[in-house]
Design an enzyme around this catalytic site. Structure first.
Site, mmCIF file in Angstrom:
data_model
loop_
_atom_site.group_PDB
_atom_site.id
_atom_site.type_symbol
_atom_site.label_atom_id
_atom_site.label_comp_id
_atom_site.label_asym_id
_atom_site.label_seq_id
_atom_site.Cartn_x
_atom_site.Cartn_y
_atom_site.Cartn_z
ATOM 1 N N ASP A 101 3.042 5.536 -7.009
ATOM 2 C CA ASP A 101 4.188 5.679 -6.156
ATOM 3 C C ASP A 101 5.412 5.476 -6.881
ATOM 4 O O ASP A 101 6.632 5.637 -6.498
ATOM 5 C CB ASP A 101 4.166 4.397 -5.124
ATOM 6 C CG ASP A 101 3.130 4.559 -4.210
ATOM 7 O OD1 ASP A 101 3.094 5.815 -3.715
ATOM 8 O OD2 ASP A 101 2.382 3.760 -3.560
ATOM 9 N N HIS A 158 0.984 -1.141 0.083
ATOM 10 C CA HIS A 158 0.126 0.008 -0.019
ATOM 11 C C HIS A 158 1.096 1.147 -0.018
ATOM 12 O O HIS A 158 1.566 1.474 -0.864
ATOM 13 C CB HIS A 158 -0.927 -0.016 1.122
ATOM 14 C CG HIS A 158 -2.060 0.816 1.248
ATOM 15 N ND1 HIS A 158 -2.307 1.534 0.156
ATOM 16 C CD2 HIS A 158 -3.074 1.048 2.215
ATOM 17 C CE1 HIS A 158 -3.545 2.457 0.407
ATOM 18 N NE2 HIS A 158 -3.790 1.898 1.931
ATOM 19 N N HIS A 162 -1.820 -2.615 -9.668
ATOM 20 C CA HIS A 162 -3.042 -1.864 -8.798
ATOM 21 C C HIS A 162 -4.077 -2.790 -8.601
ATOM 22 O O HIS A 162 -4.498 -3.395 -9.689
ATOM 23 C CB HIS A 162 -3.397 -0.662 -9.242
ATOM 24 C CG HIS A 162 -3.791 0.125 -8.166
ATOM 25 N ND1 HIS A 162 -5.489 -0.133 -7.834
ATOM 26 C CD2 HIS A 162 -3.213 1.016 -7.444
ATOM 27 C CE1 HIS A 162 -5.460 1.021 -6.781
ATOM 28 N NE2 HIS A 162 -4.351 1.529 -6.424
#
Ligand code: CMC
Length: 427
Positions: free
Chosen positions: A363, A265, A306
């Site tokens: 990210d 995460h 994802h």
């Protein structure tokens, strides 16, 4: 919501009619609530096909890579809005008028300081503690300081708590960094914008006036916007679940911070930079792509894949652009960016990543920008937590303001059947 019906047929049982709701956007949802009375449960580990709640805050279309907050696209918000305006939008459902925005910003600024005694909590931690460990502890401790706003049934209390959390998170986050490097904590400066103030508390010292680059403050603000909310992800669901028991909001946000910490995460941004360091050179990319594809090897390409996006993460596109702008403006020639771009190019043309629809996520690029700003890797997830606080509190507030039940999932039990206890001397 319009209502359709689905009929569930189970051998040896009467047909069960289930309501099917059509949302304003997205897929239909089957209401399995009536199964409770039929002695049947649904089984969905990882909640891959479960809508845990009804929400009006954020919409994601993972197939096309779309992210909307209260109906506005993330691309428009990132290019035309600012973080505090997005906070208002997430909390209140509409963009603020000029007067509403002025009041909101000044209220946030009035809450930026933390209780002076809170600094002693930091001193209880080792200097080399991971800042996320410190965040979990310090944010959880806020309920011991601000119990004048923890009556969750009181909308005014909920509003003050939201303001306090949004205002104090940058102060708490920067204090984590200052404590780690052994520098004095910096008090917030209310003449600065939200992101400028964060950079001031991070990099300023009492010895000289902080010099804050407008480019870096803008990039920071954009990072805050891009992480502000993402519907029912692991940490937001954790906040909702903790909140459903009636726990106070500071405790719920501390629970969210803990859930965010994991590398699957929010911890992924830190993991991406560590991975780029490990890969080291463009010549090693093929080897690491092969490792990521090898089922026997636990290595995963961090910043890729994802649960919801089966297309390019729209936040990654904005972040990629921002990354180029920041590095160009700073005149930084970061070999990690070159490595990241090459890795992305190779992965995107690889059949494994194409078939599994694994695209770069938010990210993948944020770490490169944060490094260029001078933020150490261990602080990356802290910045994610700071930005996501508004999303957590908006979802918590949405839940508390509407009828809700304690979150209490059931299970598919596969353990021992009932048996008699055997005394120790007979085992
Ligand atoms: N590298 C290599 N293979 C991958 C990767 C990856 N990064 N991500 C998924 N896969 C494979 C996975 O092994 C699986 O293969 P198979 O079907 O053969 O078993 C398939 O793709 C589906 O993956 P999954 O793990 O079942 O998917 P998930 O929805 O449970 O997990 C994820 C999503 C984000 C946890 C996962 O893609 C991952 O671990 N990515 C790396 C960590 C990361 O970048 N996380 C940040 C997410 S974005 C920020 C946020 O919102 O928190």
């Amino acid at each position: 919501m319009t209502e359709k019906k689905a009929i569930l047929k189970v051998d040896g049982r009467e047909d069960i009619a289930l309501s099917v709701y059509s949302p304003s956007l997205g897929q239909d949802v089957v209401d399995v609530g009536p199964l409770t009375g039929s002695q049947l449960f649904t089984f969905d580990p990882g909640f891959t096909s479960t809508a845990s709640c009804e929400s009006k805050i954020t919409y994601i279309d993972g197939e096309v890579g779309k992210l909307l907050h209260r109906g506005y696209s993330i691309e428009e918000l990132a290019s035309q809005s600012d973080y505090l305006e997005v906070c208002f939008l997430l909390l209140h459902g509409e963009l603020p008028s000029a007067e509403e925005k002025e009041l909101f910003v000044s209220t946030i600024k009035n809450h930026t300081m933390v209780h002076e005694q809170l600094q002693f909590f930091y001193r209880g931690f080792r200097r080399d503690a991971h800042p996320m460990a410190v965040m979990c502890g310090v944010v959880g401790a806020l309920s011991a300081f601000y119990h004048d706003s923890t009556d969750i049934k009181n909308p005014k209390h909920r509003e003050i708590t939201a303001m306090r959390l949004i205002a104090k998170m940058p102060t708490i986050a920067a204090m984590c960094y200052k404590y780690a490097v052994g520098q004095p904590f910096m008090y917030p400066r209310n003449d600065l914008s939200y992101s400028e103030n964060f950079l001031h508390m991070m990099f300023g010292t009492p010895c000289e006036e902080s010099k804050i680059s407008p480019t870096l403050a803008k990039a920071m603000d954009r990072i805050f916007i891009l992480h502000a909310d993402h519907e029912q992800n692991a940490s937001t669901s954790t906040v909702r679940l903790a909140g459903s028991s009636g726990a106070n909001p500071f405790a719920c946000i501390a629970a969210g911070i803990s859930a965010l910490w994991g590398p699957a995460h929010g911890g992924a941004n830190e993991a991406v930079l560590n991975m780029l360091d490990e890969i080291g050179d463009v010549s090693n990319i093929e080897k690491y792509i092969a490792k990521a594809k090898d089922k026997q090897d636990p290595f995963k390409l961090m910043g890729f894949g994802h649960r919801v996006y089966k297309n390019y993460d729209p936040r990654a596109s904005v972040m990629r652009e921002s990354c180029h702008e920041v590095l160009k403006e700073l005149g930084v020639n970061d070999p990690k960016l070159e490595l990241a771009l090459k890795l992305e190019e190779i992965a995107l043309s690889d059949p494994y990543f194409k078939e599994k629809k694994l695209f770069p996520n938010v990210d993948f690029y944020s770490g490169i920008i944060l490094s260029a700003i001078g933020i150490p890797t261990s602080m990356f997830t802290v910045i994610f937590a700071l930005s996501r606080t508004v999303g957590w509190i908006a979802h918590w507030n949405e839940m508390i303001s509407n009828p809700y039940k304690i979150g209490r999932p059931r299970q598919l039990y596969t353990g021992a059947t009932e048996r008699s206890f055997i005394p120790a001397d007979k085992r």
